[in-house]
Design a protein around this motif. Structure first.
Motif, short mmCIF file in Angstrom:
data_model
loop_
_atom_site.label_atom_id
_atom_site.label_comp_id
_atom_site.label_asym_id
_atom_site.label_seq_id
_atom_site.Cartn_x
_atom_site.Cartn_y
_atom_site.Cartn_z
N VAL A 116 48.09 20.12 52.15
CA VAL A 116 48.82 18.94 51.35
C VAL A 116 49.25 18.10 52.63
CG1 VAL A 116 50.91 18.89 49.99
CG2 VAL A 116 49.35 20.52 49.94
N PRO A 117 48.95 16.54 51.66
CA PRO A 117 49.44 15.46 53.01
C PRO A 117 51.74 16.18 53.28
CG PRO A 117 49.08 14.76 51.52
CD PRO A 117 48.55 16.47 50.79
N LEU A 118 52.28 15.55 54.55
CA LEU A 118 53.62 15.30 54.19
C LEU A 118 53.77 14.24 53.91
CD1 LEU A 118 53.91 17.23 57.17
CD2 LEU A 118 54.05 18.31 55.78
N LYS A 119 55.25 14.00 53.70
CA LYS A 119 56.27 12.64 53.33
C LYS A 119 56.34 12.61 54.41
CE LYS A 119 57.57 14.60 49.33
NZ LYS A 119 58.57 14.20 48.26
N PRO A 120 56.54 10.71 54.79
CA PRO A 120 57.34 10.84 55.64
C PRO A 120 58.02 10.85 56.32
CG PRO A 120 56.31 8.77 54.41
CD PRO A 120 56.34 9.74 53.86
N SER A 121 59.26 11.90 55.42
CA SER A 121 60.50 13.03 56.09
C SER A 121 59.61 13.80 56.45
CB SER A 121 60.88 13.17 55.09
OG SER A 121 60.30 13.69 53.93
N GLY A 122 58.90 15.01 56.76
CA GLY A 122 58.42 15.81 57.37
C GLY A 122 57.85 16.32 55.76
N GLU A 123 57.99 16.45 55.03
CA GLU A 123 58.27 17.37 53.54
C GLU A 123 56.83 17.39 52.95
OE1 GLU A 123 61.25 16.13 51.50
OE2 GLU A 123 62.62 16.90 52.07
N ASP B 130 54.41 16.62 50.27
CA ASP B 130 54.27 15.35 49.53
C ASP B 130 53.69 15.93 48.80
OD1 ASP B 130 53.90 13.29 47.86
OD2 ASP B 130 52.19 12.17 49.24
N LEU B 131 53.96 16.70 47.49
CA LEU B 131 53.24 17.65 46.72
C LEU B 131 53.33 16.89 45.18
CD1 LEU B 131 56.44 20.20 46.57
CD2 LEU B 131 54.29 20.51 47.38
N ALA B 132 53.45 15.48 45.21
CA ALA B 132 53.22 14.12 44.02
C ALA B 132 51.56 14.52 44.26
CB ALA B 132 53.99 13.58 43.92
N SER B 133 51.20 14.37 45.74
CA SER B 133 49.45 14.21 46.28
C SER B 133 48.33 15.14 45.37
CB SER B 133 49.64 14.06 47.11
OG SER B 133 49.89 15.14 47.96
N VAL B 134 49.13 16.08 44.89
CA VAL B 134 48.48 17.49 45.09
C VAL B 134 48.45 16.84 43.39
CG1 VAL B 134 48.54 20.32 44.49
CG2 VAL B 134 49.94 18.81 46.40
N ASP B 135 47.10 17.96 42.91
CA ASP B 135 46.92 18.18 41.69
C ASP B 135 48.12 18.86 40.26
OD1 ASP B 135 44.78 18.23 39.21
OD2 ASP B 135 45.05 20.63 39.64
N PRO B 136 48.14 18.10 39.40
CA PRO B 136 49.08 18.60 38.44
C PRO B 136 48.96 20.39 38.73
CG PRO B 136 49.60 16.99 38.34
CD PRO B 136 47.80 17.19 39.35
N VAL B 137 47.43 20.89 38.34
CA VAL B 137 47.39 22.28 37.73
C VAL B 137 47.75 22.89 38.96
CG1 VAL B 137 45.44 24.00 37.21
CG2 VAL B 137 46.16 21.40 35.92
N THR B 138 46.58 22.84 39.80
CA THR B 138 47.34 23.82 41.73
C THR B 138 48.10 23.69 42.13
OG1 THR B 138 44.57 22.51 42.11
CG2 THR B 138 45.52 23.33 44.08
N LEU B 139 49.17 22.19 42.09
CA LEU B 139 50.88 22.97 42.63
C LEU B 139 50.84 23.50 41.10
CD1 LEU B 139 53.05 21.64 43.40
CD2 LEU B 139 53.25 19.89 42.27
N GLU B 140 50.86 23.49 40.01
CA GLU B 140 51.20 24.62 38.93
C GLU B 140 50.97 25.93 39.39
OE1 GLU B 140 53.83 26.86 36.29
OE2 GLU B 140 54.19 24.43 37.20
N GLU B 141 49.78 26.35 40.04
CA GLU B 141 48.89 27.65 39.90
C GLU B 141 49.54 27.73 41.84
OE1 GLU B 141 44.77 29.76 40.78
OE2 GLU B 141 45.15 28.05 39.92
#
Length: 852
Positions: free
Chosen positions: A457-464, A466-477
């Protein structure tokens, strides 16, 4: 007062229709009640005896009419005849009324009362057996009645009644008392005694009593007693021998079992019998366990010979099972599998099936068929969990086998398969907590799977992340597995709270970090708080404070986060957690104040970039995050020159940021807003040389902004639409509109200086605005493009096209409610409205002339 009634055995009155013999008895009883009582001056009146709790509560037959018994002995004889005729309900009814209801009218002697109690117990015990029941309340009542009978008269209990009393005691797990009753049965009924002794061994083992029964009694002692009892039958003696060998094997003494079995086998008249077959199975198993595989195969093959054990015998199935395990060891997996399938089909729902299913799970895993392996394990687990410990395959055996499968899959990186095996272990303990090490194992399996799903999962510029870039199903799992891991680690900590304090603290930490990964802020806060409290002197407690502050940030409680970060920085300024807290504290200042505390945040970020610890270097993730955060903040608060400086530095230093749409968009915005600021400066008086420099800088900023907006557009349009976050969607929309703004602003000051270049710019701007308006035709932002197209046509001197575009824009404006302009990220500002207003005035002033 009448004696309490004797009730029928619980479980209903099925089969209560009396036989013809019983009907005849009832007719005789009716005549008996009418005969005058036989007098006996030597009888002493017995004080009224209350049989406390004789009634069990079902089907009491009430005596109506006040009849009384004239002859107790004759009446009790009739009850005995009823029991012989299997009329248990009739016996219970007659014992209740008229017999027990006559006790306060006619005197009754102790022997008669003892007989009454004994017959009452017989009726309950035998009535329950006739209906196939084994109800605890019935057993308690019959045992109590037999004991009362003996209290009234020492000779009241016949050998059969002693056996029934012992059976009732066994059903109540009163094994010591039951043994005393069995041993008291007279010697002329040895067969019955031996059978009951055998049964008490079977029952005690079935209830998990594998050794001591208490007060010097033990299963090995009972087996010796049965084996060596005078007159014991050959089959029971061999059964006891086999059980003794089994006991040695279960206790972990296979060599002792071999030494015990060999002499006994040599005593047999023939080695081709079922009795010999079981002993050969045990001997083969013992050789298997000490690693003498050739000897094991020889003995087991003999047992599996149809001349020794028939294929219907479970001992034949056991021989086949162990032969299959030998094939498994020798990598003859398909042969082993076929044999085990045969065992499960011939002996379903037995201890053999459970063992065979467990072995099939291992073999299928070895053959690479994990789905089939898990299916067999599932069936084995259900069977083993329901049976408990039956001496053949235990919960511990299944536990160890599943852990081995889990470890194998985990070592290969097959984390989902490893978790599936681990979860099966939990099912071995229905209704109760698994052992602590199993709970931790399952937590680790969930954690590994969550980490695998979140890997890359890539990082946001803030270093966190970037969960928004993950497929929602994968993220929920991933979040679901992280949350489950947190729950298991928390449960593991609860199991260790009074044990190992270090392991307890480690599990609390793992629970907290997994809850944090799962975005479960409340649970993470609870666990991090607990860790900081119980390990306040531990260096990791400082990290715990830092993580706790971040959890409060995630929850939106910025005030509590600020307090924690400030405390950490003030009390431990040289620590890494304090340095790591600078960036989130700066963000908290900005979030809680709406950027009004940006100077406080600036101080923290600049101090961090200056180097607080050895870990905070330009190569570190924290340095990168601080640099980007500072640039983003400067852009938001209008310090565009500093924003450009910091963001350009970040992109130059970290090459991968050239693929980061949010950083590129921020720099594009800073360029564009800087160009607007320069345009304002150019309205002021200044030396010509300075004016040329500012014009060139403005042009460079607009061209740079256009290029970056276009790069953002290409990057976001190349992404899967399902993976676009809300921020991505806003950036894509605004990038498309701002491309037009950049080209428009390039051409606007050139209208009087370079007509050709100005015309080219306005023509291109119309193209970009039109593309954006069509793509976002349903979005209120389309009005921005429509009004800018009007301005472009007027700048090009194309009056008619400007009027047409103007009418379309006015119609669009009329369609939109006022609330749409409240959107913070709308690509429209006051300048757009002012420019359109100027164009509207120009068009309106030209309207009469055009009309003439």
């Amino acid at each position: 007062m009448a004696e309490e009634p004797v009730e029928q055995a619980e479980g209903g009155a099925e089969g209560a229709v009396a036989s013809p013999e019983a009907q005849g008895l009832r007719e005789r009883l009716a005549s008996l009640e009418r005969n005058p009582a036989r007098s006996n001056p030597e009888r002493l009146a017995l004080p009224m005896i209350i049989i406390a709790g004789v009634a069990i509560g079902i089907g009491v037959v009430k005596w109506v009419g006040g009849r009384q018994i004239a002859d107790y002995d004759a009446a009790l004889d009739s009850v005995s005849e009823m029991l012989i005729a299997n009329d248990y309900d009739g016996a219970v009814a007659y014992l209740n009324n008229p017999i027990s209801s006559s006790f306060n009218k006619e005197p009754i002697e102790p022997e008669q009362m003892a007989r009454f109690f004994a017959l009452s117990a017989d009726s309950i015990f035998m009535g329950q057996q006739s209906k196939g029941l084994n109800v605890r309340a019935n057993n308690v009542r019959s045992v109590d009645l037999y004991k009362r009978a003996r209290q009234m008269h020492a000779e009241a209990l016949t050998p059969d009644r002693r056996a029934r009393l012992a059976t009732g005691l066994m059903s109540l797990n009163e094994f010591e008392e039951a043994l005393a009753e069995i041993r008291a049965i007279p010697g002329d009924v040895t067969d019955q005694k031996h059978e009951m002794l055998k049964q008490i061994i079977i029952d005690s083992r079935a209830k998990g009593m594998v050794d001591e029964l208490g007060h010097g009694e033990s299963i090995p002692k009972l087996l010796n007693e049965l084996r060596d009892s005078p007159g014991v039958s050959k089959s029971r003696r061999l059964w006891a021998i086999a059980e003794q060998a089994e006991y040695r094997l279960q206790a972990g003494y296979p060599e002792g079992a071999i030494e015990f079995l060999l002499p006994e086998l040599n005593r047999l008249e023939t080695l081709y019998s079922e009795d010999a077959g079981r002993l050969f199975v045990l001997l083969g198993r013992a050789y298997f366990e000490i690693g003498y595989l050739d000897d094991a195969r020889e003995k087991l093959s003999h047992a599996a010979d149809p001349r020794v054990l028939p294929g219907t015998s479970e001992y034949w199935g056991e021989a086949r099972y162990w032969l299959a395990r030998l094939d498994q060891i020798e990598s003859e997996l398909h042969n082993a599998r076929d044999a085990l399938i045969e065992v499960t089909s011939r002996f379903p729902q037995t201890h053999l099936a459970a063992g065979a299913l467990l072995a099939l799970g291992e073999i299928d895993a070895g053959l690479g068929d994990v789905a089939s392996s898990i299916g067999h394990y599932q069936s084995a687990v259900l069977e083993i969990a329901s049976r408990g410990h039956d001496g053949f395959v235990s919960i511990d055996d299944a536990n160890a086998s599943l852990i081995e499968r889990h470890d194998d899959m985990a070592s290969r990186g097959e984390n989902l398969k490893a978790l599936n095996y681990a979860k099966l272990i939990e099912q071995l303990y229905p209704g109760r907590r698994p052992p602590a090490d199993v709970v931790r194992l399952i937590g680790e399996a969930h954690q590994r799977l969550a980490d695998e799903l979140m890997a890359g999962v890539p990082l946001k510029p803030s270093g966190e992340l970037d969960l928004a870039s993950v497929d929602p199903v994968t993220l929920e799992e991933a979040r679901s597995n992280a949350f489950a891991a947190g729950q298991y680690f928390e449960q593991h900590a609860d199991q260790l709270i009074l044990g190992n304090p270090d392991e307890y603290a480690q599990s609390i930490w793992l629970a907290a970090t997994n809850y944090d990964k799962a975005s479960a802020a409340d649970e993470a806060i609870e666990m991090f708080t607990e860790y900081v409290q119980v390990r306040h002197e531990d260096p990791q407690a400082l990290e715990g404070m830092h993580r706790l502050g971040q959890a409060y940030m995630a929850k939106g409680d910025f005030g509590e986060a600020i307090n924690l970060f400030e405390q950490l920085i003030a009390e431990h300024p040289r620590s890494k957690p304090a340095a790591d807290s600078a960036i989130p504290l700066a963000r908290a200042y900005l979030y809680v104040s709406g950027d009004s505390r940006w100077t406080d945040a600036e101080t923290l970020l600049l101090r961090a970039l200056a180097g607080g610890t050895n870990d905070f270097t330009p190569d570190s993730a924290d340095y990168r995050a601080a640099l980007i955060e500072l640039g983003m903040m400067y852009r938001r608060v209008g310090e565009q020159a500093q924003a450009i400086s910091r963001l350009e530095e970040a992109i130059d230093r970290y090459e991968d940021l050239n693929e980061n749409a949010s950083v590129l968009f921020a720099l594009a915005d800073a360029y564009r807003m800087s160009a607007l600021d320069i345009a304002g400066e150019l309205k002021e008086a200044m030396p010509q040389s300075e004016r040329y420099e500012l014009r060139a800088l403005r042009l460079a900023r607009l061209e740079g902004a256009f290029d970056l907006y276009d790069t953002v557009r290409k990057q976001l349009m190349a992404k899967d639409k399902r993976r676009l976050s809300d921020l991505d969607k806003v950036m894509l929309r605004n990038a498309m509109f701002y491309r037009g703004d950049c080209v428009y602003d390039i051409g606007d000051p050139l209208k009087s200086e370079d007509v050709g270049r100005s015309t080219e710019s306005f023509t291109r701007a119309i193209e970009y605005y039109d593309t954006a308006a069509q793509r976002y035709s349903e979005d209120p932002s389309s009005l921005v493009a429509m009004m800018q197209i009007v301005n472009c046509y007027l700048a090009l001197g194309q009056q008619r096209q400007a009027e047409t575009a103007h009418e379309r824009a006015r119609s669009r404006l009329a369609e939109l409610p006022d609330a749409v302009w409240d959107e913070e990220n709308m690509p429209m500002n006051r300048r757009h409205w002012e420019q359109w207003l100027e164009s509207s005035l120009l068009l309106d002033s030209n309207a009469p002339a055009q009309g003439g």
